[in-house]
Design a protein around this motif. Structure first.
Motif, PDB file in Angstrom:
ATOM      1  N   ALA A 153      52.532  30.686  72.587  1.00 32.52           N
ATOM      2  CA  ALA A 153      51.937  30.040  71.410  1.00 32.52           C
ATOM      3  C   ALA A 153      50.749  30.858  70.892  1.00 32.52           C
ATOM      4  O   ALA A 153      50.563  31.004  69.672  1.00 32.52           O
ATOM      5  N   TYR A 154      49.958  31.404  71.798  1.00 34.05           N
ATOM      6  CA  TYR A 154      48.802  32.211  71.396  1.00 34.05           C
ATOM      7  C   TYR A 154      49.246  33.485  70.677  1.00 34.05           C
ATOM      8  O   TYR A 154      48.686  33.857  69.632  1.00 34.05           O
ATOM      9  N   GLU A 155      50.255  34.148  71.223  1.00 30.83           N
ATOM     10  CA  GLU A 155      50.742  35.371  70.585  1.00 30.83           C
ATOM     11  C   GLU A 155      51.362  35.064  69.223  1.00 30.83           C
ATOM     12  O   GLU A 155      51.214  35.840  68.267  1.00 30.83           O
ATOM     13  N   ILE A 156      52.070  33.939  69.118  1.00 28.50           N
ATOM     14  CA  ILE A 156      52.646  33.546  67.832  1.00 28.50           C
ATOM     15  C   ILE A 156      51.533  33.304  66.809  1.00 28.50           C
ATOM     16  O   ILE A 156      51.629  33.730  65.650  1.00 28.50           O
ATOM     17  N   ARG A 157      50.463  32.633  67.226  1.00 32.15           N
ATOM     18  CA  ARG A 157      49.356  32.366  66.305  1.00 32.15           C
ATOM     19  C   ARG A 157      48.710  33.667  65.833  1.00 32.15           C
ATOM     20  O   ARG A 157      48.412  33.835  64.639  1.00 32.15           O
ATOM     21  N   LEU A 158      48.509  34.609  66.750  1.00 33.90           N
ATOM     22  CA  LEU A 158      47.927  35.890  66.362  1.00 33.90           C
ATOM     23  C   LEU A 158      48.811  36.625  65.359  1.00 33.90           C
ATOM     24  O   LEU A 158      48.326  37.162  64.353  1.00 33.90           O
ATOM     25  N   LEU A 159      50.111  36.629  65.618  1.00 32.99           N
ATOM     26  CA  LEU A 159      51.029  37.324  64.729  1.00 32.99           C
ATOM     27  C   LEU A 159      51.136  36.629  63.376  1.00 32.99           C
ATOM     28  O   LEU A 159      51.252  37.296  62.339  1.00 32.99           O
ATOM     29  N   MET A 160      51.085  35.304  63.372  1.00 32.83           N
ATOM     30  CA  MET A 160      51.135  34.574  62.102  1.00 32.83           C
ATOM     31  C   MET A 160      49.885  34.841  61.271  1.00 32.83           C
ATOM     32  O   MET A 160      49.964  35.003  60.049  1.00 32.83           O
ATOM     33  N   GLU A 161      48.721  34.889  61.925  1.00 32.56           N
ATOM     34  CA  GLU A 161      47.487  35.203  61.199  1.00 32.56           C
ATOM     35  C   GLU A 161      47.533  36.617  60.631  1.00 32.56           C
ATOM     36  O   GLU A 161      47.114  36.855  59.491  1.00 32.56           O
ATOM     37  N   ARG A 162      48.046  37.554  61.422  1.00 33.00           N
ATOM     38  CA  ARG A 162      48.151  38.936  60.947  1.00 33.00           C
ATOM     39  C   ARG A 162      49.118  39.043  59.768  1.00 33.00           C
ATOM     40  O   ARG A 162      48.833  39.708  58.767  1.00 33.00           O
ATOM     41  N   GLU A 163      50.253  38.341  59.878  1.00 32.73           N
ATOM     42  CA  GLU A 163      51.235  38.360  58.793  1.00 32.73           C
ATOM     43  C   GLU A 163      50.676  37.698  57.540  1.00 32.73           C
ATOM     44  O   GLU A 163      50.910  38.166  56.421  1.00 32.73           O
ATOM     45  N   SER A 164      49.935  36.599  57.717  1.00 35.83           N
ATOM     46  CA  SER A 164      49.352  35.907  56.570  1.00 35.83           C
ATOM     47  C   SER A 164      48.338  36.787  55.853  1.00 35.83           C
ATOM     48  O   SER A 164      48.305  36.839  54.617  1.00 35.83           O
ATOM     49  N   ARG A 165      47.503  37.503  56.625  1.00 41.66           N
ATOM     50  CA  ARG A 165      46.532  38.409  56.008  1.00 41.66           C
ATOM     51  C   ARG A 165      47.231  39.542  55.263  1.00 41.66           C
ATOM     52  O   ARG A 165      46.801  39.962  54.186  1.00 41.66           O
ATOM     53  N   SER A 166      48.338  40.025  55.836  1.00 38.12           N
ATOM     54  CA  SER A 166      49.090  41.096  55.190  1.00 38.12           C
ATOM     55  C   SER A 166      49.696  40.624  53.868  1.00 38.12           C
ATOM     56  O   SER A 166      49.641  41.338  52.860  1.00 38.12           O
ATOM     57  N   ILE A 167      50.245  39.417  53.867  1.00 36.79           N
ATOM     58  CA  ILE A 167      50.830  38.872  52.638  1.00 36.79           C
ATOM     59  C   ILE A 167      49.751  38.641  51.586  1.00 36.79           C
ATOM     60  O   ILE A 167      49.936  38.935  50.401  1.00 36.79           O
ATOM     61  N   SER A 168      48.592  38.130  52.012  1.00 30.74           N
ATOM     62  CA  SER A 168      47.493  37.895  51.068  1.00 30.74           C
ATOM     63  C   SER A 168      46.990  39.198  50.468  1.00 30.74           C
ATOM     64  O   SER A 168      46.688  39.271  49.270  1.00 30.74           O
ATOM     65  N   ALA A 169      46.899  40.240  51.294  1.00 34.17           N
ATOM     66  CA  ALA A 169      46.432  41.536  50.793  1.00 34.17           C
ATOM     67  C   ALA A 169      47.409  42.115  49.784  1.00 34.17           C
ATOM     68  O   ALA A 169      47.012  42.630  48.742  1.00 34.17           O
ATOM     69  N   LYS A 170      48.705  41.995  50.090  1.00 39.35           N
ATOM     70  CA  LYS A 170      49.707  42.499  49.154  1.00 39.35           C
ATOM     71  C   LYS A 170      49.679  41.709  47.852  1.00 39.35           C
ATOM     72  O   LYS A 170      49.828  42.261  46.768  1.00 39.35           O
ATOM     73  N   GLY A 171      49.470  40.384  47.960  1.00 44.30           N
ATOM     74  CA  GLY A 171      49.429  39.547  46.773  1.00 44.30           C
ATOM     75  C   GLY A 171      48.229  39.860  45.885  1.00 44.30           C
ATOM     76  O   GLY A 171      48.336  39.896  44.665  1.00 44.30           O
ATOM     77  N   SER A 172      47.068  40.120  46.497  1.00 43.25           N
ATOM     78  CA  SER A 172      45.871  40.428  45.712  1.00 43.25           C
ATOM     79  C   SER A 172      45.987  41.785  45.031  1.00 43.25           C
ATOM     80  O   SER A 172      45.495  41.989  43.930  1.00 43.25           O
ATOM     81  N   LEU A 173      46.685  42.739  45.683  1.00 37.21           N
ATOM     82  CA  LEU A 173      46.883  44.043  45.057  1.00 37.21           C
ATOM     83  C   LEU A 173      47.888  43.971  43.913  1.00 37.21           C
ATOM     84  O   LEU A 173      47.782  44.688  42.921  1.00 37.21           O
ATOM     85  N   ALA A 174      48.876  43.070  44.064  1.00 39.62           N
ATOM     86  CA  ALA A 174      49.922  42.967  43.047  1.00 39.62           C
ATOM     87  C   ALA A 174      49.462  42.202  41.820  1.00 39.62           C
ATOM     88  O   ALA A 174      50.042  42.326  40.753  1.00 39.62           O
ATOM     89  N   SER A 175      48.405  41.359  41.935  1.00 31.09           N
ATOM     90  CA  SER A 175      47.958  40.540  40.798  1.00 31.09           C
ATOM     91  C   SER A 175      46.475  40.774  40.551  1.00 31.09           C
ATOM     92  O   SER A 175      45.622  40.119  41.152  1.00 31.09           O
ATOM     93  N   PRO A 176      46.108  41.732  39.679  1.00 30.58           N
ATOM     94  CA  PRO A 176      44.688  42.002  39.395  1.00 30.58           C
ATOM     95  C   PRO A 176      43.987  40.811  38.762  1.00 30.58           C
ATOM     96  O   PRO A 176      42.771  40.695  38.842  1.00 30.58           O
ATOM     97  N   SER A 177      44.745  39.894  38.146  1.00 33.87           N
ATOM     98  CA  SER A 177      44.127  38.730  37.514  1.00 33.87           C
ATOM     99  C   SER A 177      43.428  37.841  38.517  1.00 33.87           C
ATOM    100  O   SER A 177      42.603  37.006  38.166  1.00 33.87           O
ATOM    101  N   ALA A 178      43.771  38.054  39.807  1.00 34.66           N
ATOM    102  CA  ALA A 178      43.127  37.229  40.833  1.00 34.66           C
ATOM    103  C   ALA A 178      41.640  37.532  40.943  1.00 34.66           C
ATOM    104  O   ALA A 178      40.868  36.737  41.471  1.00 34.66           O
ATOM    105  N   LEU A 179      41.227  38.724  40.395  1.00 33.02           N
ATOM    106  CA  LEU A 179      39.814  39.083  40.470  1.00 33.02           C
ATOM    107  C   LEU A 179      39.025  38.612  39.256  1.00 33.02           C
ATOM    108  O   LEU A 179      37.825  38.817  39.176  1.00 33.02           O
ATOM    109  N   SER A 180      39.705  37.990  38.282  1.00 32.63           N
ATOM    110  CA  SER A 180      39.001  37.516  37.090  1.00 32.63           C
ATOM    111  C   SER A 180      38.172  36.303  37.422  1.00 32.63           C
ATOM    112  O   SER A 180      38.442  35.593  38.383  1.00 32.63           O
ATOM    113  N   PRO A 181      37.104  36.028  36.582  1.00 35.32           N
ATOM    114  CA  PRO A 181      36.231  34.896  36.876  1.00 35.32           C
ATOM    115  C   PRO A 181      37.007  33.593  36.892  1.00 35.32           C
ATOM    116  O   PRO A 181      37.902  33.366  36.085  1.00 35.32           O
ATOM    117  N   GLY A 182      36.652  32.743  37.812  1.00 38.24           N
ATOM    118  CA  GLY A 182      37.325  31.457  37.918  1.00 38.24           C
ATOM    119  C   GLY A 182      36.793  30.687  39.086  1.00 38.24           C
ATOM    120  O   GLY A 182      35.893  31.145  39.792  1.00 38.24           O
TER     121      GLY A 182
END
Length: 262
Positions: free
Chosen positions: A139-168
């Motif tokens: 369970a601990y290893e799964i949680r670590l891998l899920m957190e790593r995968e989630s951060r990777s997806i978030s990073a890819k999403g922020s790079l793919a959508s520059p509008s995410a950096l606009s004021p809001g």
């Protein structure tokens, strides 16, 4: 001790095959009993199961040394959670094998006065503790891998959508217009659970050793739970779980890359 560890490792594959045959007999006996088989046939299956169990106990003589060596290696892991779970799990395995060796001596008549039921319960308790720690590690290893995968997806999403950096509202600035109505709590929770489930499936699919170890431990944990009377499932379910976990163990021996490390 190292030479004995190497010798016991060579007999591990045979012990796994005998284990699969033992639990196959358990499942077969249950199925035949439900089908109305003769008492003589059921007695033969039970005797074969008992002989296989005793043979496995003979093969496991000295496995405590291998478990202690594994515990000594796990002490040096850098991750404190993995170090605790793996080390204590191996120590419990060592105690389980020690109790199993004593039980073998009682069944063969070397210790005729031995209370076999007490030692059997004691060995299954150590086995259950080891499995709980193994599941905690999974369970601990799964949680670590899920957190790593989630951060990777978030990073890819922020790079793919520059509008995410606009004021809001997301970066601290709030518009003066009317506020957006909040979503109902239940749909938001359902969507979050679905995302977590997809993330879990993705992590397990990309990590076959972790998936196999999790399935094997989940199958195995029902065996001591049933033997200790903590959660009775019946011989049919125990036989199916034992057979499944034995096949998974054989796979990790045939294909070493499927074995979870460390």
């Amino acid at each position: 001790m190292e030479s004995w560890v190497r010798f016991s490792a060579q007999s591990q594959a045979k012990e796994r095959v005998f284990r699969a045959a033992q639990y196959a007999c358990t499942l077969l006996g249950y199925t035949l009993q439900r089908g109305g088989a003769t008492a003589e046939l059921l007695k033969t299956i039970k005797q074969l199961e008992a002989h296989l169990s005793l043979s496995r106990k003979l093969m496991r003589l000295g496995n405590s040394a291998e478990a202690l060596e594994a515990a000594k290696r796990a002490i040096h892991l850098s991750d404190c959670v993995l170090r605790l779970c793996i080390t204590v799990a191996h120590l419990n395995r060592a105690m389980y094998f020690a109790c199993d060796n004593v039980l073998w001596a009682g069944k063969t008549g070397l210790l005729p006065q031995l209370d076999q039921n007490k030692w059997s319960q004691r060995s299954f308790r150590y086995y259950l503790f080891a499995l709980i720690l193994n599941l905690t590690r999974d369970a601990y290893e799964i949680r670590l891998l899920m957190e790593r995968e989630s951060r990777s997806i978030s990073a890819k999403g922020s790079l793919a959508s520059p509008s995410a950096l606009s004021p809001g509202p997301e970066n601290g600035e709030f518009s003066l217009g009317p506020s957006t109505p909040s979503f109902p709590a239940l749909p938001v929770l359902t969507a979050r659970l679905q995302r977590q489930l997809r993330l879990l499936v993705s992590v397990l699919r990309s990590n076959p050793p972790l998936l196999l170890d999790l399935l094997k431990n989940l199958c195995d944990v029902f065996i001591p739970l049933d033997k200790l009377g903590l959660y009775s499932t019946g011989p049919g379910f125990v036989g199916a779980c034992g057979l499944a976990s034995s096949i998974l163990s054989i796979l990790t021996i045939l294909y070493p890359w499927l074995k979870l490390k460390p």
